[in-house]
Structures are given as structure tokens and as C-alpha cells.
Motif scaffolding. Structure first.
Motif, mmCIF file in Angstrom:
data_model
loop_
_atom_site.group_PDB
_atom_site.id
_atom_site.type_symbol
_atom_site.label_atom_id
_atom_site.label_comp_id
_atom_site.label_asym_id
_atom_site.label_seq_id
_atom_site.Cartn_x
_atom_site.Cartn_y
_atom_site.Cartn_z
ATOM 1 N N ILE A 147 13.855 -12.577 -19.159
ATOM 2 C CA ILE A 147 13.171 -11.847 -18.098
ATOM 3 C C ILE A 147 14.127 -11.006 -17.270
ATOM 4 C CG2 ILE A 147 13.322 -13.753 -16.438
ATOM 5 C CD1 ILE A 147 10.369 -11.314 -16.896
ATOM 6 N N SER A 148 15.390 -11.440 -17.145
ATOM 7 C CA SER A 148 16.372 -10.704 -16.342
ATOM 8 C C SER A 148 16.640 -9.312 -16.906
ATOM 9 C CB SER A 148 17.674 -11.490 -16.260
ATOM 10 O OG SER A 148 18.223 -11.695 -17.552
ATOM 11 N N MET A 149 16.371 -9.111 -18.182
ATOM 12 C CA MET A 149 16.599 -7.809 -18.805
ATOM 13 C C MET A 149 15.538 -6.795 -18.411
ATOM 14 S SD MET A 149 17.407 -9.304 -22.616
ATOM 15 C CE MET A 149 17.336 -7.674 -23.373
ATOM 16 N N PHE A 150 14.399 -7.275 -17.923
ATOM 17 C CA PHE A 150 13.274 -6.372 -17.677
ATOM 18 C C PHE A 150 12.784 -6.394 -16.229
ATOM 19 C CE2 PHE A 150 13.092 -8.167 -21.960
ATOM 20 C CZ PHE A 150 13.220 -7.020 -22.725
ATOM 21 N N ALA A 151 13.296 -7.321 -15.410
ATOM 22 C CA ALA A 151 12.842 -7.446 -14.026
ATOM 23 C C ALA A 151 13.084 -6.136 -13.276
ATOM 24 C CB ALA A 151 13.565 -8.610 -13.358
ATOM 25 N N PRO A 152 12.223 -5.848 -12.262
ATOM 26 C CA PRO A 152 11.165 -6.726 -11.754
ATOM 27 C C PRO A 152 9.859 -6.593 -12.545
ATOM 28 C CG PRO A 152 11.259 -4.751 -10.429
ATOM 29 C CD PRO A 152 12.380 -4.632 -11.439
ATOM 30 N N VAL A 153 9.052 -7.653 -12.497
ATOM 31 C CA VAL A 153 7.707 -7.618 -13.059
ATOM 32 C C VAL A 153 6.747 -7.234 -11.938
ATOM 33 C CG1 VAL A 153 5.864 -8.972 -14.113
ATOM 34 C CG2 VAL A 153 8.245 -9.361 -14.780
ATOM 35 N N CYS A 154 5.941 -6.220 -12.171
ATOM 36 C CA CYS A 154 5.005 -5.731 -11.152
ATOM 37 C C CYS A 154 3.567 -6.046 -11.570
ATOM 38 C CB CYS A 154 5.163 -4.222 -10.968
ATOM 39 S SG CYS A 154 6.836 -3.694 -10.554
ATOM 40 N N LEU A 155 2.752 -6.401 -10.595
ATOM 41 C CA LEU A 155 1.339 -6.680 -10.853
ATOM 42 C C LEU A 155 0.475 -5.583 -10.248
ATOM 43 C CD1 LEU A 155 0.928 -10.514 -10.204
ATOM 44 C CD2 LEU A 155 1.416 -9.343 -12.345
ATOM 45 N N GLU A 156 -0.514 -5.145 -11.004
ATOM 46 C CA GLU A 156 -1.493 -4.177 -10.507
ATOM 47 C C GLU A 156 -2.877 -4.800 -10.612
ATOM 48 O OE1 GLU A 156 -1.389 -0.365 -12.327
ATOM 49 O OE2 GLU A 156 0.567 0.156 -11.481
ATOM 50 N N ARG A 157 -3.621 -4.771 -9.521
ATOM 51 C CA ARG A 157 -4.972 -5.314 -9.548
ATOM 52 C C ARG A 157 -5.880 -4.407 -10.359
ATOM 53 N NH1 ARG A 157 -7.373 -6.415 -3.842
ATOM 54 N NH2 ARG A 157 -8.310 -4.362 -4.045
ATOM 55 N N VAL A 158 -6.691 -5.004 -11.203
ATOM 56 C CA VAL A 158 -7.618 -4.240 -12.034
ATOM 57 C C VAL A 158 -8.746 -3.726 -11.149
ATOM 58 C CG1 VAL A 158 -9.262 -4.387 -13.937
ATOM 59 C CG2 VAL A 158 -7.043 -5.540 -14.107
ATOM 60 N N GLU A 159 -8.861 -2.389 -11.071
ATOM 61 C CA GLU A 159 -9.866 -1.802 -10.184
ATOM 62 C C GLU A 159 -10.672 -0.695 -10.835
ATOM 63 O OE1 GLU A 159 -7.037 -0.932 -6.901
ATOM 64 O OE2 GLU A 159 -8.379 -2.169 -5.688
ATOM 65 N N ASN A 160 -10.067 0.080 -11.738
ATOM 66 C CA ASN A 160 -10.809 1.197 -12.323
ATOM 67 C C ASN A 160 -11.190 0.915 -13.771
ATOM 68 O OD1 ASN A 160 -8.555 1.905 -14.041
ATOM 69 N ND2 ASN A 160 -7.594 2.864 -12.261
#
Length: 297
Positions: free
Chosen positions: A106-119
């Protein structure tokens, strides 16, 4: 929560007077469908899109939120055919085709971002991923729900997983015993429990599942009250013990309470006892969560 307080939903604030009007409409129109009620409410409150169309979909979600808060009682959902929700499962040709080719720590790709499903595009992507790669497939959850897509930004922006939170199980013996609930108190406080009903990773990245889980728990504490007007105190999840150990939940400090009877929600005649046993795990979002839920506040 009562009808004298305001409610904010999808960018609109509803006054106590409007909430009482909504409750009256629901009570007077018990013989029609939820969508028809939503159209009626939109017309009465002039809740429209910029182009003039009624916000019926948003209104139906809002009505279900009010029902979740025990502020009104909607007519039952109308089903055709099977009584269970339609489940989407897309079979991958070779059973192994990955969605993402990313591999590593995971350290190779951080940060992990979350997007709320809305559209719509986000909803379709969420359905596609869960329908194809989750062993349970995709089914529209009952009641309240929040869905998230997880992205990494390196080496490029790419979806690597998704997670869903929804309404809790009405009755679960080991959970209810752990809290100390009787039927009356459970009915009063159940809205403060949230179910993690889907967790999926679609990239072979170590510690990705636990990272998505921990990030989403923090975001849930903000998004659930903003969307539904209810503060979540406890998150529950069910892990299929035949398939999984629940390592990412254990790493995130979820508590193991015990096991279900293995019947499922729809087995009211006790014909499926032991067929699908799940491990019940919970995560308190606040201190003394069980005590507060047991006390009815």
C-alpha cells in the motif's frame, strides 16, 4: 428527532411545517406506491430540478430516511416475482481476470482516496465492480445506504476498491445480547447502528482492504449524519466463515461477537438453519457505544 426540527437533504432544508406536511401526505396516501408518494411530495413542495423535472428519486430516498428515523411509515415496497432484491452478478470469463493490474504494498500507492457514489456514472461503476467481483454480487440495499469508490493516485488515478454501508439487521442475537437490548430499546436505537454490507478490493495491493475500511469509517462519521440526520454509534458486519477469516476487520480492531444462526433474513420458517453461518463483528464509533445503545440514547 421530531417534526419540529429541520432536516437537510440533498442541498435542501426542510422546515418542521414541511416535515409535518410530508407525514400527512404519507398517511393519507397509504394505498399508492412510494414513487407516487414521492411525486406528490415534490409537487406540493415544488422540489424540482433546474430543468423543471421533479426530484422524485431524491424525494424517495428522503422519505426512506425519514422512515429510518421513525418519523413516518411508508407503504411496503412492491415486488414482482421473488421477494428478495434483484441481484446482479456478472461472471468473469476465466474467473480470474483482474480489474486492476496494480500489485505491491500500500505504501507504493498511498494515499487512498474515497469518493462517495452520487452520480449515475459512479453508480454504474460501483454496480459493475460489485456485480462482477464480489461473491455476493450486487443487490440494492434496503433502507439507508452510502457507497464509496476507492482510488489511488500513483502511478495513475485508478479505482482499486469499493465499500458500502447500509441499514443494520433488524435482529441479531449475539449483537443484541452484547448491547443488552430488549425489543423495545432495539426498536428505539437501531437507527444508530450501520451495517458494512460490502467491501471489495480489485487490486492485489497488500493492506488495501484494511486501509479502505479505516478511511471509510472516518468518512462515515461525517457523511451518515449529513445524509440521514442520525449519528452512528456502532458499525456491524457479517463475514462468511467458510470463505474468509475477516483479517482486515480484525486488523481494524473490530470485535468478534459470535456467529449467526445461518438462516438469512428471509428464512422465517427456520428451514435454512446453519446453511450460511456468518461471523458477527462490530466496531464502536464512540466510547461506551454499547452502554449508550442499551440506555436508549
Amino acid at each position: 428527532m421530531d417534526m419540529t426540527e429541520t432536516q437537510r437533504f440533498c442541498g435542501r432544508t426542510f422546515t418542521g411545517e414541511e416535515l409535518r406536511l410530508i407525514a400527512q401526505v404519507v398517511g393519507d396516501c397509504a394505498g399508492i406506491s412510494r414513487l407516487e408518494i414521492a411525486h406528490t411530495v415534490c409537487e406540493l413542495l415544488d422540489w424540482k430540478r433546474p430543468g423543471g423535472g421533479l426530484k422524485a428519486r431524491e424525494c424517495r430516498d428522503f422519505l426512506e430516511m425519514l422512515e429510518f428515523q421513525a418519523m413516518l411509515k411508508l407503504p411496503g415496497k412492491k415486488y414482482t416475482g421473488e421477494i428478495t432484491a434483484r441481484r446482479i452478478r456478472e461472471v468473469v470469463a476465466d474467473g480470474k481476470t483482474p480489474y486492476s493490474a496494480l500489485t505491491g504494498d500500500i505504501s507504493m500507492f498511498a494515499p487512498v482516496c474515497l469518493e462517495r457514489v452520487e452520480n449515475r456514472s459512479q453508480r454504474e461503476l460501483f454496480k459493475q465492480l460489485v456485480g462482477r467481483y464480489h461473491y455476493l454480487g450486487y443487490a440494492m440495499p434496503y433502507g439507508a445506504r452510502l457507497q464509496y469508490l476507492a482510488y489511488v493516485e500513483r502511478p495513475r488515478r485508478e479505482v482499486v476498491g469499493c465499500i458500502q454501508y447500509s441499514s443494520p439487521a433488524w435482529r441479531m442475537k449475539v449483537r443484541d445480547q452484547w448491547i443488552g437490548w430488549d425489543d423495545a430499546t432495539r426498536g428505539l436505537c437501531l437507527q444508530h447502528v450501520v451495517n458494512n454490507s460490502r467491501l471489495l478490493v480489485v487490486a492485489d495491493i497488500r493492506n488495501l482492504a484494511s486501509t479502505i475500511l479505516s478511511r471509510s469509517l472516518k468518512q462515515l462519521c461525517r457523511d451518515w449524519p449529513n445524509r440521514y440526520g442520525v449519528t452512528p454509534l456502532l458499525v456491524e458486519t457479517l463475514v462468511d466463515k467458510k470463505r474468509f477469516h475477516g483479517g482486515c476487520y480484525r486488523a481494524a480492531n473490530f470485535l468478534v461477537l459470535g456467529e449467526t444462526a445461518g438462516r438469512g433474513r428471509m428464512d422465517r420458517q427456520w428451514k435454512r438453519q446453519g446453511e450460511s453461518v456468518k461471523t458477527v463483528m462490530v466496531y464502536p464509533l464512540v466510547k461506551n457505544a454499547a452502554r449508550r445503545l442499551a440506555a436508549g440514547r
